[in-house]
Design an enzyme around this catalytic site. Structure first.
Site, mmCIF file in Angstrom:
data_model
loop_
_atom_site.group_PDB
_atom_site.id
_atom_site.type_symbol
_atom_site.label_atom_id
_atom_site.label_comp_id
_atom_site.label_asym_id
_atom_site.label_seq_id
_atom_site.Cartn_x
_atom_site.Cartn_y
_atom_site.Cartn_z
ATOM 1 N N GLU A 98 -0.646 -9.432 -9.471
ATOM 2 C CA GLU A 98 -0.197 -9.361 -8.078
ATOM 3 C C GLU A 98 -0.658 -10.607 -7.319
ATOM 4 O O GLU A 98 -1.768 -11.084 -7.554
ATOM 5 C CB GLU A 98 -0.814 -8.091 -7.460
ATOM 6 C CG GLU A 98 -0.320 -7.732 -6.097
ATOM 7 C CD GLU A 98 -0.903 -6.403 -5.590
ATOM 8 O OE1 GLU A 98 -0.930 -5.399 -6.331
ATOM 9 O OE2 GLU A 98 -1.356 -6.397 -4.435
ATOM 10 N N ASP A 100 -0.828 -11.766 -3.282
ATOM 11 C CA ASP A 100 -0.641 -11.116 -1.982
ATOM 12 C C ASP A 100 -0.768 -12.007 -0.770
ATOM 13 O O ASP A 100 -1.713 -12.794 -0.674
ATOM 14 C CB ASP A 100 -1.777 -10.088 -1.745
ATOM 15 C CG ASP A 100 -1.750 -8.945 -2.704
ATOM 16 O OD1 ASP A 100 -0.674 -8.564 -3.122
ATOM 17 O OD2 ASP A 100 -2.837 -8.433 -3.017
ATOM 18 N N GLU A 102 -1.097 -10.553 3.071
ATOM 19 C CA GLU A 102 -1.098 -9.364 3.923
ATOM 20 C C GLU A 102 -1.545 -9.793 5.306
ATOM 21 O O GLU A 102 -2.501 -10.552 5.438
ATOM 22 C CB GLU A 102 -2.065 -8.301 3.384
ATOM 23 C CG GLU A 102 -1.685 -7.795 2.013
ATOM 24 C CD GLU A 102 -2.557 -6.621 1.567
ATOM 25 O OE1 GLU A 102 -3.144 -5.926 2.411
ATOM 26 O OE2 GLU A 102 -2.650 -6.408 0.355
ATOM 27 N N ASP A 191 -7.639 2.788 8.650
ATOM 28 C CA ASP A 191 -8.951 3.151 8.110
ATOM 29 C C ASP A 191 -9.760 1.921 7.697
ATOM 30 O O ASP A 191 -10.962 1.998 7.542
ATOM 31 C CB ASP A 191 -8.816 4.151 6.940
ATOM 32 C CG ASP A 191 -7.832 3.697 5.887
ATOM 33 O OD1 ASP A 191 -6.884 2.937 6.208
ATOM 34 O OD2 ASP A 191 -7.997 4.087 4.719
#
Ligand SMILES: *[C@@H]1O[C@H](CO)[C@@H](O)[C@H](O)[C@H]1NC(C)=O
Length: 271
Positions: A98, A100, A102, A191
Site C-alpha cells: 500500500e 498512502d 491521507e 477516534d
C-alpha cells in the site's frame, strides 16, 4: 511467481496503453457510500461526502504494477476535524502492499496534516506527515504517487515531499511484485485523526464533501520516463525544503516508538 507478475505487468500495460487522462465513468467505480459518491461533469470530476451514517469511496477499475498516479483534490473546508480524505494505492489480500496519501482534517483555522505511509507485504510503520504551504480547501491541488522499481516519490503540485528508495538489497521490503488499484475515500476517523483524537467531528456541519478531478494514470512500461524517474538538483532542493520546513512527523526520528533503532532505509536515505 515471476511469470505471474510479468503477466500482470503486461495486462496492466495493455489496459493502459490506450489512455492517459482517466474518465471517472470509464476508469473508476464508486464502491461504497450509498449515493454519497457522485460522478460530476460527465466523468471529469467526482465528489465524496460523509455524514454521521456513512462516508463514501471509489476505486480504479484496473490494477497497475508501477506507474505515475495523479489526482487533483479539493478538501473539506471549514471545520473538517475528525474527517479523513484519502488517495492511495493498494493490492488485495493478505500481505498487501500500500502507498498512502491521507489528509487528516482539523478544526477551522488549523492546518490539515498530510499523512504518508508505505506498506510492503502487510507491514507499514513508515509514516511521514506534513503540513501544506497552502490552503488545500480553497482550490484543487495535484497529489501524485510515482512508483517504479527503484523508488516511490510522493509529490504535491509536482514538488517531491518524500522519497522512499528501494533498499530490498539491505533487507527492507519494497512493493514490487503486487499490482495495485487506486482507492479514494472520505470517512470519519475522529477516534484518532485530529490532534490525536481529542477533537471530534462536528456533525452539525455535515455533510462534509471533498472533490476529485483530473485523475491520471501513466503506466511505467519499460522505456517510459517514469520507469526510472529520479530527482534532478532542483527537485532535490525542493524536497529538502519541504522536509525541513513542513514535515511534522518522521518515523525515522521516532526513537520512542522504535527503541531498537530506525530502519535501514532511514540511515541510507539521501536526497
Ligand atoms: C491540527 O492543528 C494543530 C494545531 O495547529 C496541529 O498541531 C495538528 O498537526 C493539526 N492537524 C491534525 C490532523 O491534528
Amino acid at each position: 511467481m515471476a511469470i505471474l507478475s510479468n503477466l500482470s505487468f503486461l495486462s496492466a500495460f495493455l489496459a493502459l496503453a490506450c489512455f492517459a487522462a482517466a474518465d471517472f465513468n470509464r476508469d473508476a467505480e464508486i464502491t461504497w457510500g450509498d449515493g454519497r459518491g457522485k460522478i460530476l461533469d460527465g466523468g471529469r470530476g467526482l465528489s465524496l461526502s460523509l455524514d454521521q451514517y456513512s462516508g463514501s469511496g471509489f476505486q480504479s477499475r484496473n490494477e497497475h504494477l508501477f506507474g505515475r498516479f495523479d489526482m487533483q483534490l479539493k478538501l473539506v473546508p471549514g471545520n473538517s476535524a475528525g474527517t479523513v480524505t484519502t488517495f492511495f494505492l493498494s493490492s488485495q489480500g493478505a500481505g498487501h502492499d500500500e502507498i498512502d496519501f491521507e489528509f487528516l482534517g482539523n478544526s477551522s483555522g488549523n492546518p490539515y496534516t498530510v499523512h504518508t505511509n508505505v506498506y510492503s507485504q502487510g507491514k507499514g510503520d513508515k509514516e511521514q506527515q506534513f503540513h501544506l504551504w497552502f490552503d488545500p480547501t480553497a482550490a484543487f491541488h495535484t497529489y501524485s504517487i510515482v512508483w517504479n522499481p527503484n523508488r516511490i516519490i510522493f509529490l504535491v503540485d509536482n514538488s517531491p515531499i518524500r522519497v522512499f528508495n528501494n533498499h530490498a538489497g539491505a533487507g527492507v521490503a519494497f512493493p514490487a511484485t503486487q499490482a495495485m488499484r487506486v482507492y479514494c475515500s472520505l470517512w470519519n476517523a475522529d477516534d484518532w485523526a485530529t490532534q490525536g483524537g481529542r477533537v471530534k467531528t462536528d456533525w452539525t456541519k455535515a455533510p462534509f464533501t471533498a472533490y476529485y478531478r483530473n485523475f491520471k494514470i501513466d503506466s511505467c512500461a519499460a522505456g517510459t520516463s517514469c520507469a526510472s524517474q529520479e530527482l534532478d538538483a532542483k527537485a532535490r532542493n525542493r524536497l529538502r525544503w519541504v522536509q525541513q520546513k513542513h514535515m511534522v512527523y518522521n518515523y525515522c526520528a521516532d526513537s520512542n516508538r522504535f527503541p531498537q533503532g530506525t530502519s535501514v532505509e532511514c540511515k541510507r536515505s539521501r536526497f
